[in-house]
Design an enzyme around this catalytic site. Structure first.
Site, PDB file in Angstrom:
ATOM      1  N   GLY A  87       0.789  -1.227   0.000  1.00  0.00           N
ATOM      2  CA  GLY A  87       0.000   0.000   0.000  1.00  0.00           C
ATOM      3  C   GLY A  87       0.823   1.281   0.000  1.00  0.00           C
ATOM      4  O   GLY A  87       1.870   1.383  -0.659  1.00  0.00           O
ATOM      5  N   TYR A 139     -11.769   4.164  14.947  1.00  0.00           N
ATOM      6  CA  TYR A 139     -10.761   4.542  13.950  1.00  0.00           C
ATOM      7  C   TYR A 139     -10.589   6.061  13.913  1.00  0.00           C
ATOM      8  O   TYR A 139      -9.459   6.573  13.903  1.00  0.00           O
ATOM      9  CB  TYR A 139     -11.177   4.023  12.576  1.00  0.00           C
ATOM     10  CG  TYR A 139     -10.182   4.331  11.482  1.00  0.00           C
ATOM     11  CD1 TYR A 139      -9.001   3.604  11.375  1.00  0.00           C
ATOM     12  CD2 TYR A 139     -10.427   5.351  10.571  1.00  0.00           C
ATOM     13  CE1 TYR A 139      -8.081   3.892  10.384  1.00  0.00           C
ATOM     14  CE2 TYR A 139      -9.516   5.634   9.572  1.00  0.00           C
ATOM     15  CZ  TYR A 139      -8.333   4.910   9.484  1.00  0.00           C
ATOM     16  OH  TYR A 139      -7.422   5.203   8.494  1.00  0.00           O
TER      17      TYR A 139
END
Length: 295
Positions: free
Chosen positions: A20, A170
């Site tokens: 990523g 998150y």
């Protein structure tokens, strides 16, 4: 987009560097001549990326460290292993992260999202800060998210024990990233080490959501192949991280939130100095260090 920069002779450490945005960042730093150490959990994939780095960074080198950011001991072992091999660190990119659909705790008894996304980079930076200062000018780049604007720091329930929501957990952790970068910048003023929090944008093609629900993974997979205006591919997402880590234009930028290649406005809570300082002290307690010993 990128400004010319020569990182020959410099050392960079990129967490979450085996895939990523982390992988793209590591390769870009190698292209500029840096020696790059990457951190990941998958040894086979990590070795492949390390070979890519060695093929691109001229006289530099590449290293792979295996670490689990859900474990304080693993983070400490990573720092010890790096310091045993190196006496300099010019760029630290805190990129590793996770999203958890269901609440879980680490072996240390801490809610996993908060532990991996905030406490791990907090502890790793603390353990390497002397090396960064000795190598100054140096940079600490912590990857956050625009979702930090949805987050709030609930000191009464940092582990979301009462009513867990994966997105709330998150968002809180990403707000913590911004607050961490701002407080670190204050503590390191005058040392030549800068600290920034960087938003890479919405990049559905990254692997940080491997712990998300099946529904969310399928949705993100769909986003990753559709050319939607609010999404970025991995290469586009890494651009701002690379700029903050390597561009001469960011050499003196510290304590800022960076998005789309420019200094941007973070949320109101991200600018709350009392929350920033209190979070630092609480985080130091979680990882077992003295707040005053953490620069």
């Amino acid at each position: 987009m990128f400004s010319d920069s020569n990182l020959g002779g410099q050392v960079a450490l990129v967490t979450g560097g085996t895939s990523g945005i982390g992988r793209e960042t590591a390769l870009a730093l190698a292209d500029r001549g840096a020696s790059v150490a990457i951190v990941g959990r998958n040894r086979k994939r990590g070795r492949r990326v390390a070979r890519e780095i060695e093929a691109r960074n001229g006289d530099g080198w590449a290293e792979l460290y295996i670490a689990d950011f859900a474990s304080r001991e693993s983070v400490r072992n990573l720092a010890v292993a790096f310091r045993d091999r190196h006496d300099r660190l010019d760029v630290l990119v805190n990129n590793a992260g996770t999203f958890r659909h269901r609440r879980s705790e680490t072996g240390d008894g801490i809610e996993a999202t908060f532990a991996v996304n905030h406490l791990a980079p907090f502890l790793l930076t603390h353990l390497l800060v002397d090396t960064l200062v000795e190598s100054a000018p140096a940079r600490v780049v912590t990857v956050t998210s625009e979702l930090h604007e949805r987050g709030t720091i609930d000191f009464g329930d940092l582990g979301h024990e009462r009513d867990y929501d994966g997105m709330e957990a998150y968002s809180q952790s990403k707000l913590a990233n911004v607050l961490f970068a701002r407080e670190l910048a204050e503590r390191l003023r005058g040392t030549g080490v800068t600290a920034t929090a960087v938003n890479p944008g919405f990049v559905p093609g990254t692997g940080f959501t491997r712990e998300a629900s099946i529904r969310n993974r399928l949705l993100l997979g769909l986003f990753s192949v559709l050319p939607l205006p609010f999404t970025k591919n991995v290469e586009e997402g890494a651009e701002t991280v690379i700029e903050a880590a390597a561009s001469p234009e960011f050499a003196d930028v510290t304590g800022e939130y960076v998005s789309d290649g420019v200094i941007a406005d973070a949320s109101d809570e991200a600018h709350d100095d009392d929350v920033r300082r209190r979070l630092w002290d609480v985080s130091a307690g979680f990882v077992g260090i003295s707040p005053d010993d953490s620069r």
